[in-house]
Design a protein around this motif. Structure first.
Motif, PDB file in Angstrom:
ATOM      1  N   UNK A  39      49.553  26.052  39.854  1.00 51.07           N
ATOM      2  CA  UNK A  39      50.041  24.683  40.061  1.00 51.07           C
ATOM      3  C   UNK A  39      48.976  23.851  40.795  1.00 51.07           C
ATOM      4  N   UNK A  40      48.959  22.549  40.572  1.00 51.52           N
ATOM      5  CA  UNK A  40      47.914  21.687  41.145  1.00 51.52           C
ATOM      6  C   UNK A  40      47.809  21.734  42.672  1.00 51.52           C
ATOM      7  N   UNK A  41      48.862  22.140  43.350  1.00 52.55           N
ATOM      8  CA  UNK A  41      48.841  22.181  44.814  1.00 52.55           C
ATOM      9  C   UNK A  41      48.383  23.532  45.365  1.00 52.55           C
ATOM     10  N   UNK A  42      48.012  24.478  44.493  1.00 56.37           N
ATOM     11  CA  UNK A  42      47.588  25.813  44.915  1.00 56.37           C
ATOM     12  C   UNK A  42      46.190  26.083  44.384  1.00 56.37           C
ATOM     13  N   UNK A  43      45.259  26.423  45.270  1.00 52.15           N
ATOM     14  CA  UNK A  43      43.895  26.766  44.858  1.00 52.15           C
ATOM     15  C   UNK A  43      43.350  27.870  45.746  1.00 52.15           C
ATOM     16  N   UNK A  44      42.220  28.429  45.355  1.00 61.17           N
ATOM     17  CA  UNK A  44      41.560  29.512  46.074  1.00 61.17           C
ATOM     18  C   UNK A  44      40.134  29.072  46.383  1.00 61.17           C
ATOM     19  N   UNK A  45      39.636  29.424  47.580  1.00 57.99           N
ATOM     20  CA  UNK A  45      38.231  29.197  47.904  1.00 57.99           C
ATOM     21  C   UNK A  45      37.613  30.546  48.264  1.00 57.99           C
ATOM     22  N   UNK A  46      36.473  30.851  47.662  1.00 57.54           N
ATOM     23  CA  UNK A  46      35.759  32.090  47.960  1.00 57.54           C
ATOM     24  C   UNK A  46      34.440  31.740  48.616  1.00 57.54           C
ATOM     25  N   UNK A  47      34.238  32.217  49.832  1.00 50.75           N
ATOM     26  CA  UNK A  47      32.999  31.938  50.551  1.00 50.75           C
ATOM     27  C   UNK A  47      32.209  33.192  50.860  1.00 50.75           C
ATOM     28  N   UNK A  48      32.908  34.311  51.126  1.00 52.77           N
ATOM     29  CA  UNK A  48      32.227  35.551  51.475  1.00 52.77           C
ATOM     30  C   UNK A  48      31.456  36.098  50.279  1.00 52.77           C
ATOM     31  N   UNK A  49      30.205  36.482  50.515  1.00 49.64           N
ATOM     32  CA  UNK A  49      29.415  37.164  49.496  1.00 49.64           C
ATOM     33  C   UNK A  49      28.926  36.304  48.357  1.00 49.64           C
ATOM     34  N   UNK A  50      28.959  34.987  48.527  1.00 53.52           N
ATOM     35  CA  UNK A  50      28.570  34.114  47.421  1.00 53.52           C
ATOM     36  C   UNK A  50      27.061  33.874  47.418  1.00 53.52           C
ATOM     37  N   UNK A  51      26.456  34.235  46.305  1.00 50.00           N
ATOM     38  CA  UNK A  51      25.084  33.853  46.003  1.00 50.00           C
ATOM     39  C   UNK A  51      25.076  33.497  44.520  1.00 50.00           C
ATOM     40  N   UNK A  52      23.951  33.136  43.989  1.00 46.60           N
ATOM     41  CA  UNK A  52      23.905  32.648  42.607  1.00 46.60           C
ATOM     42  C   UNK A  52      24.360  33.716  41.612  1.00 46.60           C
ATOM     43  N   UNK A  53      24.105  34.993  41.922  1.00 46.37           N
ATOM     44  CA  UNK A  53      24.503  36.076  41.017  1.00 46.37           C
ATOM     45  C   UNK A  53      25.994  36.379  41.101  1.00 46.37           C
ATOM     46  N   UNK A  54      26.537  36.428  42.320  1.00 48.54           N
ATOM     47  CA  UNK A  54      27.964  36.723  42.456  1.00 48.54           C
ATOM     48  C   UNK A  54      28.816  35.575  41.925  1.00 48.54           C
ATOM     49  N   UNK A  55      28.332  34.360  42.077  1.00 44.25           N
ATOM     50  CA  UNK A  55      29.045  33.197  41.555  1.00 44.25           C
ATOM     51  C   UNK A  55      29.234  33.324  40.044  1.00 44.25           C
ATOM     52  N   UNK A  56      28.166  33.649  39.337  1.00 42.73           N
ATOM     53  CA  UNK A  56      28.242  33.811  37.883  1.00 42.73           C
ATOM     54  C   UNK A  56      29.124  34.997  37.511  1.00 42.73           C
ATOM     55  N   UNK A  57      29.003  36.105  38.247  1.00 40.12           N
ATOM     56  CA  UNK A  57      29.806  37.291  37.975  1.00 40.12           C
ATOM     57  C   UNK A  57      31.299  36.982  38.122  1.00 40.12           C
ATOM     58  N   UNK A  58      31.668  36.285  39.187  1.00 39.21           N
ATOM     59  CA  UNK A  58      33.076  35.946  39.425  1.00 39.21           C
ATOM     60  C   UNK A  58      33.615  35.074  38.299  1.00 39.21           C
ATOM     61  N   UNK A  59      32.868  34.052  37.924  1.00 35.83           N
ATOM     62  CA  UNK A  59      33.329  33.158  36.853  1.00 35.83           C
ATOM     63  C   UNK A  59      33.468  33.903  35.525  1.00 35.83           C
ATOM     64  N   UNK A  60      32.559  34.819  35.228  1.00 34.95           N
ATOM     65  CA  UNK A  60      32.658  35.598  33.986  1.00 34.95           C
ATOM     66  C   UNK A  60      33.888  36.498  33.990  1.00 34.95           C
ATOM     67  N   UNK A  61      34.146  37.157  35.107  1.00 33.31           N
ATOM     68  CA  UNK A  61      35.304  38.043  35.202  1.00 33.31           C
ATOM     69  C   UNK A  61      36.600  37.236  35.134  1.00 33.31           C
ATOM     70  N   UNK A  62      36.613  36.084  35.772  1.00 40.48           N
ATOM     71  CA  UNK A  62      37.794  35.218  35.688  1.00 40.48           C
ATOM     72  C   UNK A  62      38.063  34.807  34.247  1.00 40.48           C
ATOM     73  N   UNK A  63      37.030  34.400  33.543  1.00 41.20           N
ATOM     74  CA  UNK A  63      37.179  33.986  32.141  1.00 41.20           C
ATOM     75  C   UNK A  63      37.699  35.145  31.305  1.00 41.20           C
ATOM     76  N   UNK A  64      37.131  36.325  31.493  1.00 39.55           N
ATOM     77  CA  UNK A  64      37.560  37.508  30.738  1.00 39.55           C
ATOM     78  C   UNK A  64      39.021  37.857  31.012  1.00 39.55           C
ATOM     79  N   UNK A  65      39.485  37.567  32.236  1.00 38.99           N
ATOM     80  CA  UNK A  65      40.874  37.849  32.601  1.00 38.99           C
ATOM     81  C   UNK A  65      41.814  36.694  32.248  1.00 38.99           C
ATOM     82  N   UNK A  66      41.272  35.646  31.631  1.00 46.02           N
ATOM     83  CA  UNK A  66      42.106  34.538  31.186  1.00 46.02           C
ATOM     84  C   UNK A  66      42.355  33.462  32.223  1.00 46.02           C
ATOM     85  N   UNK A  67      41.584  33.440  33.307  1.00 44.56           N
ATOM     86  CA  UNK A  67      41.766  32.443  34.362  1.00 44.56           C
ATOM     87  C   UNK A  67      40.833  31.263  34.176  1.00 44.56           C
TER      88      UNK A  67
END
Length: 127
Positions: A39-67
Motif C-alpha cells: 500500500x502507498x503508506x507502507x515502504x521499506x528502506x535498506x541502509x545496512x550493507x549498501x554498495x553499488x553491487x549489493x544495490x543491484x543484487x537486491x533489485x534483481x532478487x526483488x524482481x525475480x520474486x515479483x516485487x
C-alpha cells in the motif's frame, strides 16, 4: 506513513523477508508490469550493507520474486563512499535509558542476526 528499516540481516534475504511479512499484514496490489506493490503508506528502506553491487543484487532478487522496486528506498550508507562506517569502527550512539511515566527504564538493542551489535543498557556515564 510507515517506513520499515531492517536493522541487520543477510542481504538480500532480509529485504525479501520484510517485504513478505509486510505483505502478509497489509496486502499488496499489482503494478501495470505485474509486480507486487505494498500500500502507498507502507515502504521499506535498506541502509545496512549498501554498495553499488549489493544495490543491484537486491533489485534483481526483488524482481525475480515479483516485487516492484518502488517498495524500497536505499540509504546512502558508508559503503557507497568508503568501507569505513559505524560497524567497522564499532562505534554507534544508541538509546540506553528512557523515562516512561516518570520511571527510569533500561533500553537495549540486541539484534538476533548480529550479536556483535548488542548495545549497552542503563544509565551510562563518560568519565
Amino acid at each position: 506513513f510507515v517506513v520499515v528499516r531492517p536493522d541487520s540481516g543477510k542481504l538480500p534475504d532480509i529485504v525479501l523477508e520484510v517485504l513478505d511479512k509486510l505483505a502478509g499484514k497489509f496486502g499488496t496490489s499489482q503494478t501495470p508490469t505485474g509486480h507486487k506493490l505494498l500500500p502507498p503508506c507502507i515502504r521499506v528502506i535498506q541502509g545496512d550493507g549498501i554498495d553499488i553491487n549489493s544495490l543491484e543484487m537486491i533489485l534483481n532478487v526483488m524482481t525475480d520474486a515479483g516485487w516492484a522496486a518502488d517498495n524500497l528506498a536505499f540509504g546512502s550508507g558508508g559503503a557507497l563512499l568508503q568501507k569505513l562506517h559505524r560497524d567497522t569502527q564499532k562505534c554507534a550512539f544508541k538509546c540506553s535509558n528512557a523515562m516512561v511515566n516518570g520511571a527510569s527504564v533500561d533500553v537495549v538493542k540486541d539484534p538476533i542476526t548480529d550479536p556483535g551489535k548488542k548495545s549497552k543498557k542503563g544509565r551510562l556515564t563518560l568519565e
